[in-house]
Motif scaffolding. Structure first.
Motif, PDB file in Angstrom:
ATOM      1  N   ASP A  52      27.611  45.111  42.370  1.00  0.00           N
ATOM      2  CA  ASP A  52      26.692  45.803  42.922  1.00  0.00           C
ATOM      3  C   ASP A  52      25.711  46.129  41.607  1.00  0.00           C
ATOM      4  O   ASP A  52      24.489  46.286  41.858  1.00  0.00           O
ATOM      5  CB  ASP A  52      27.124  47.083  43.567  1.00  0.00           C
ATOM      6  N   ARG A  63      28.824  36.374  46.058  1.00  0.00           N
ATOM      7  CA  ARG A  63      27.553  36.875  45.954  1.00  0.00           C
ATOM      8  C   ARG A  63      26.397  35.921  45.469  1.00  0.00           C
ATOM      9  O   ARG A  63      25.189  36.144  45.575  1.00  0.00           O
ATOM     10  CB  ARG A  63      27.298  38.195  45.049  1.00  0.00           C
ATOM     11  N   VAL A 108      34.467  37.502  43.546  1.00  0.00           N
ATOM     12  CA  VAL A 108      33.349  38.361  43.992  1.00  0.00           C
ATOM     13  C   VAL A 108      31.945  37.782  43.477  1.00  0.00           C
ATOM     14  O   VAL A 108      31.015  37.867  44.503  1.00  0.00           O
ATOM     15  CB  VAL A 108      33.647  40.026  43.618  1.00  0.00           C
ATOM     16  N   GLU A 118      39.731  43.697  43.256  1.00  0.00           N
ATOM     17  CA  GLU A 118      38.617  43.231  44.079  1.00  0.00           C
ATOM     18  C   GLU A 118      37.408  44.335  44.333  1.00  0.00           C
ATOM     19  O   GLU A 118      36.290  44.093  43.964  1.00  0.00           O
ATOM     20  CB  GLU A 118      38.690  42.525  45.404  1.00  0.00           C
ATOM     21  N   PRO A 119      37.833  45.654  44.582  1.00  0.00           N
ATOM     22  CA  PRO A 119      36.877  46.694  44.689  1.00  0.00           C
ATOM     23  C   PRO A 119      36.192  46.954  43.483  1.00  0.00           C
ATOM     24  O   PRO A 119      35.023  47.261  43.356  1.00  0.00           O
ATOM     25  CB  PRO A 119      37.839  47.745  45.215  1.00  0.00           C
ATOM     26  N   ASP A 144      31.799  50.664  52.303  1.00  0.00           N
ATOM     27  CA  ASP A 144      32.051  50.943  50.806  1.00  0.00           C
ATOM     28  C   ASP A 144      33.499  51.122  50.760  1.00  0.00           C
ATOM     29  O   ASP A 144      34.002  52.064  50.207  1.00  0.00           O
ATOM     30  CB  ASP A 144      31.314  52.228  50.296  1.00  0.00           C
ATOM     31  N   GLU A 178      33.461  44.121  43.036  1.00  0.00           N
ATOM     32  CA  GLU A 178      32.481  44.485  43.882  1.00  0.00           C
ATOM     33  C   GLU A 178      31.325  45.401  43.417  1.00  0.00           C
ATOM     34  O   GLU A 178      30.369  45.272  43.475  1.00  0.00           O
ATOM     35  CB  GLU A 178      32.798  45.023  45.236  1.00  0.00           C
ATOM     36  N   TRP A 179      32.108  46.653  42.604  1.00  0.00           N
ATOM     37  CA  TRP A 179      31.233  47.780  42.158  1.00  0.00           C
ATOM     38  C   TRP A 179      30.522  46.887  41.052  1.00  0.00           C
ATOM     39  O   TRP A 179      29.062  47.156  40.783  1.00  0.00           O
ATOM     40  CB  TRP A 179      32.131  48.830  41.656  1.00  0.00           C
TER      41      TRP A 179
END
Length: 454
Positions: A374, A18, A14, A366-367, A452, A370-371
């Motif tokens: 962010d 980015r 991730v 992975e989620p 999301d 991702e958070w």
């Protein structure tokens, strides 16, 4: 990033996608963490015959499915090959420093973290400063033995090892073996040893529900993410109890007492092999241990058995040897982390993989990463430390009403509930970020999020 097992790899993918610069340090000579058999970082307890107890579909990262050629429950060598392919596909190897152990992570006054590491063979350690640190060192590597020790354990003359050191059944051939603990490892090791041991006993203070790997023609873990999984708890528990009764019959058929806890109140143990070996009489179920003798074990039901060897399948401690316990620790197996990720009063420190669902953990990684990305980029903002602390307390209250009050279940989660909570936090975090931007007259409007989905 500390660790290049599944959690560290997911976070690395991730961050790399980015364009966020990072270093990943791994103590072993290769990636994969516990899935690398004989990992020279000393942290893998994988034994030679081990297969995943989660199906390949449930175990895959959303960004890269496991190969169709894999069996439903892959062997550990196949899981490692999958993780190697994951790292290769997303170009992660260039970010990972192998044979590099992180010895200290220390908060710096004014912000950031001082990280000390030593490469294997290097004369001196190196120290760098980072704005953020992601801890992904896993939670199945620090063996936990019964504490306090069982009376007489010190006088027992047979061999006694933790399941972390178990590799194959050959050393136990012809012996009388006691396996302690009814988690997945205990069930599978007892079944394997029983094929060549003279006698095999399986001891558990609280008998667990033993799930077959397949339920009604589907891998059992598929039920954890099926439509039935969103039912309220008061319907899910009796529904799962009925499924188990239909699939395997009464526990008494296998010489097991009826479990006291509901099926979903504890982490599931899945082992068709154990059920078969219990039915054959090759494994004998026993209650908790009262004491050891020189060559014997007494149990809480008053029975006594001669024993040559003991395998403690008694779980693992949550350990962070590079963090001062005054900074962060989990002495009771519980973590004071907002959404199992963020310590409220330690900005820039994040934890990966400390949420243990009944099914596979890989799809959550992975989620979660991702958070974290962010947060690093400022796309979302956290609640205040006080608000996070109150949320952690409420989550613990709910947890304690559902799960067994044991060390092992301190980080247990319901996968559907966790996904919902993370989705809510993503939306709330974006609102906080927009409000913060609105208070800055020179701020450009943020683009709408693409998705999301969790």
């Amino acid at each position: 990033m500390i660790g290049a097992g599944p959690s560290g790899l997911a976070a690395s993918r991730v961050l790399a996608s980015r364009g966020i610069p990072f270093d990943c340090y791994e103590a072993g000579s290769g990636i994969g963490g516990l899935w690398r058999y004989g990992n020279d970082n000393g942290m893998s307890g994988v034994y030679a015959s081990l297969h995943a107890n989660i199906s390949k579909e449930s175990m895959s990262f959303s960004s890269l499915p496991m190969p169709d050629s894999y069996p439903v429950f892959p062997h550990h060598t196949q899981v490692l090959a999958y993780l190697e392919s994951y790292a290769e596909t997303f170009g992660l190897h260039g970010h990972i420093g192998l044979r590099t152990e992180v010895s200290s992570v220390r908060p710096v006054e004014g912000g950031g973290w001082e990280v000390t590491r030593r490469s294997r063979g290097a004369a001196e350690a190196e120290t760098d400063r980072y704005t953020e640190v992601v801890v992904a060192n896993g939670h199945h590597w620090d063996p936990r033995l019964p504490s306090p020790a069982v009376p007489g354990a010190g006088v027992f003359e047979g061999s006694a090892v933790h399941a972390h050191a178990y590799r194959s059944p050959e050393p136990y051939a012809g012996q009388r073996v006691l396996v302690v603990g009814m988690g997945n490892s205990g069930c599978e090791i007892a079944a394997e040893i029983s094929r060549s041991a003279a006698r095999t006993f399986l001891s558990a203070r609280a008998v667990a529900h033993v799930f077959p790997k397949m339920l009604l023609g589907r891998p059992a873990d598929h039920w954890a993410v099926s439509r039935a999984a969103v039912l309220p708890r008061f319907l899910k528990d009796p529904g799962m109890a009925l499924l188990l009764r239909l699939a395997r019959g009464a526990p008494a058929l296998y010489g097991l007492p009826e479990p006291v806890r509901r099926p979903l109140a504890a982490h599931p143990s899945t082992s068709d092999e154990l059920l078969v070996q219990l039915a054959r009489g090759a494994v004998t179920a026993k209650p908790g241990i009262r004491s050891f003798g020189r060559d014997s074990v007494s149990f809480t039901d008053g029975s006594r058995e001669t024993v040559d060897a003991v395998v403690y399948a008694t779980g693992y401690s949550l350990s962070f040897p590079f963090l001062d316990p005054a900074v962060f620790a989990a002495p009771d197996g519980r973590t004071e982390l907002y959404l199992r990720t963020v310590p409220p009063r330690l900005p820039g420190l994040f934890f990966m993989g400390l949420a243990q669902p009944a099914g596979a953990a890989f799809p959550l990684l992975e989620p979660q990463a991702e958070w974290i990305a962010d947060l690093i980029e400022g796309e979302v903002l956290l609640p205040t430390p006080a608000e996070m602390t109150r949320s952690i307390a409420r989550a613990r209250e709910r947890h304690d009403k559902v799960y067994a009050p044991s060390y092992r279940h301190g980080i247990e989660i319901d996968i559907c509930a966790y996904r919902r909570a993370l989705r809510r936090e993503l939306r709330a975090g974006r609102r906080r970020a927009r409000r913060a931007d609105a208070r800055r007259p020179d701020a450009a409007p943020r683009p709408a999020p693409v998705s999301d989905t969790v």
